[in-house]
Design an enzyme around this catalytic site. Structure first.
Site, PDB file in Angstrom:
ATOM      1  N   ASP A 229       0.914  -1.041   0.058  1.00 45.50           N
ATOM      2  CA  ASP A 229      -0.169   0.071   0.152  1.00 45.50           C
ATOM      3  C   ASP A 229       0.947   1.146   0.065  1.00 45.50           C
ATOM      4  OD1 ASP A 229      -2.721   1.305   0.599  1.00 45.50           O
ATOM      5  OD2 ASP A 229      -1.666   1.829   2.102  1.00 45.50           O
ATOM      6  N   GLU A 273       1.642  -0.373  -4.956  1.00 44.48           N
ATOM      7  CA  GLU A 273       0.479   0.631  -5.457  1.00 44.48           C
ATOM      8  C   GLU A 273       1.383   2.159  -5.749  1.00 44.48           C
ATOM      9  OE1 GLU A 273      -3.507   2.921  -3.670  1.00 44.48           O
ATOM     10  OE2 GLU A 273      -1.722   2.396  -2.301  1.00 44.48           O
TER      11      GLU A 273
END
Length: 530
Positions: A229, A273
């Site tokens: 993330d 990401e």
């Protein structure tokens, strides 16, 4: 997410491209053919095993056969990987603010339940990756509570305190377009996304060591890799998100992280990401196997919606050339259509089933490891706020049936026609289109490879590109429009030394190829072989 353990790190791309490498000690058993398709699951919404309305590990385990039963053929979806959104304890429903990095959220079950899930997934040839959220923790994490207690705290330097570093607390976050600094006990800490998510300080060696230890811990519990993330926000320049020095520091961290994890699992898979332009994604591929291709997702949706083809084969091949140079040839593409942060595909396409099928056809004939967001294969709807794009998965026509989650009202559920029960036996359903397309990938190594090239046809309604695996080559053509289209296939040339002479796969039985002319019914995809 391979079904065998690689012998040495350099085999990552080979294995993830669908080739089987014989290695010892693999935890993942050979099952049905590989597809290189990963299914993203929000545990809370997917399947409830104990009737409390909240999805859990045992619920996913009970539904693994829907995803892949481990046997050739059948009507399972055919994915060979699952990505679990955050599973660690958190005060938030979504889990992206962690309070304990070495535990599982008790509403999802126990660590033993989680280990059972990974073991059962591996038996079916399914790899398991999990969200790892280490850019920030929860403000309720004991580390942060300790850090906020004062300048003499043992964990003070684990977070970024403006007063301690002599930093200006004015201005907003380049990442979240909101206030970046937040007051606590008379000092201000950095939290670029939200005050409940204080940024960890990766200039502190103890933080880096702890995160490496945590990564190794989860590999030892059975996971095969991580979705990372906010991968580009490890180090932050609040004035711009295009500071090369800051980017280089983030890349260096991920290289340090990867090298350490490979000591435990040489074939660990890392997908990041990194929501940015191509030029800024490339450097991260020195450390990561993949970075989600956000630009490609936008292009696929736009082309399906407009019924007008862009030259993706040419464009993507040039992007791949840059990524190969950036990664010493090791990167793997990670195409997708939507995820837990974005409008669901069916909503973005105005509930047009033909366009949704077209988008699926393009996605699942793209190179690399394709990612499918849960419910995308059914045509679930959803728009912001985030809860509305993370609604309960509809197993049955009737809401709240046994096994379904009820933690959140399903505002987009409709009359039940968007459900596994309703679509399972309908040959024309979106679910069965996904099953068909994924089965093509299982049968054809060119479709699950990491290669794409230009295949120019003179028709703006038809998207075409080449897919290759070694000496084998396929041509993929999509009629994006609601009108029949006929295209003359490109002539034999130096780049195309042999003509494509047969249809290997087609979504409409009336598609035909005669004398170098291909006739495509409306919204039809074909794959051509030599």
């Amino acid at each position: 997410m391979r079904n065998v353990k690689r012998c040495i790190s350099v085999l990552t791309i080979v294995a993830w491209a669908g080739m089987l490498v014989a290695c010892s000690g693999s935890k993942i058993e050979e099952a049905s053919a590989k597809s290189n398709v990963t299914y993203e699951i929000f545990v809370r919404s997917f399947a409830d095993s104990n009737g409390d309305g909240i999805g859990d590990f045992n619920g996913i385990t009970a539904k693994l056969d829907y995803l892949n039963d481990g046997k050739p053929g059948g009507n399972d979806l055919g994915v060979d990987g699952i990505w679990l959104m955050p599973i660690q304890p958190s005060p938030s429903y979504h889990g992206y603010d962690v309070t304990d990095y070495e535990a599982v959220n008790p509403v999802y079950g126990t660590m033993e339940d989680f280990k059972k899930l990974t073991a059962e997934a591996h038996k079916r040839g399914i790899r398991v990756i999990m969200d790892l959220v280490i850019n920030h923790s929860s403000s309720q994490h004991p580390w942060f509570i300790d850090s906020a207690s004062g300048k003499n705290s043992d964990k003070r330097n684990w977070y970024v305190w403006a007063e301690d570093q002599g930093r200006d607390i004015l201005g907003s976050s380049a990442a979240g377009a909101s206030e970046a600094w937040h007051e606590e006990n008379g000092s201000h800490y950095l939290g670029i996304f939200w005050e409940g998510m204080p940024d960890l300080n990766f200039d502190e060696p103890a933080v880096r060591q702890e995160m490496i230890r945590i990564g190794k811990f989860w590999l030892e519990q059975g996971v095969d890799g991580f979705r990372l993330d906010a991968a580009k926000h490890i180090y932050e320049d609040l004035s711009t998100d295009k500071n090369k020095k800051t980017m280089d520091k983030s890349v260096d961290w991920w290289m340090e992280f990867r090298k350490a994890l490979e000591q435990v699992k040489p074939d660990v898979y890392l997908v990041g990401e990194v929501w940015d332009a191509t030029a800024r994604v490339g450097p991260y591929l020195k450390a990561l196997d993949s970075a989600f291709n956000f630009d490609l997702a936008s292009n696929l949706i736009a082309d399906a919606h407009s019924e007008s083809a862009s030259n993706l084969g040419f464009t993507l091949s040039r992007v791949h050339e840059f990524y190969r140079k950036s990664s010493d040839g090791k990167f793997v593409e990670a195409p997708f259509l939507s995820n837990h942060d974005q409008t669901r595909v069916m909503t973005a396409l105005g509930n047009n089933l033909d366009h949704a099928k077209t988008a699926a056809s393009m996605l699942l004939t793209m190179p690399g490891n394709a990612f499918v967001y849960y419910g995308e294969e059914l045509g679930m709807n959803g728009n912001k706020p985030d809860e509305r794009i993370r609604e309960p998965f509809p197993w049955k026509r009737e809401p709240g049936s046994a096994g379904e989650t009820t933690w959140e009202p399903a505002e987009y559920r409709g009359d039940g026609t968007i459900s596994v029960e309703a679509e399972d036996g309908d040959a024309e359903s979106l679910l069965n289109r996904y099953r068909t397309l994924i089965s093509w990938r299982q049968q054809d190594e060119t479709l699950r490879s990491n290669s794409i090239g230009e295949y120019a046809v003179d028709n703006k309604a038809v998207m075409a590109y080449l897919r290759s695996a070694g000496e084998k080559q396929s041509a993929v053509l999509h009629n994006l429009s609601g009108q029949p289209q006929t295209v003359t296939l490109p002539a034999v040339s130096k780049q195309l030394p042999e003509a494509f002479g047969k249809i290997a796969f087609k979504t409409d039985g009336s598609a035909k190829l005669e004398d170098g002319k291909l006739t495509l019914p409306p919204y039809t995809t074909v794959v051509l072989h030599r």
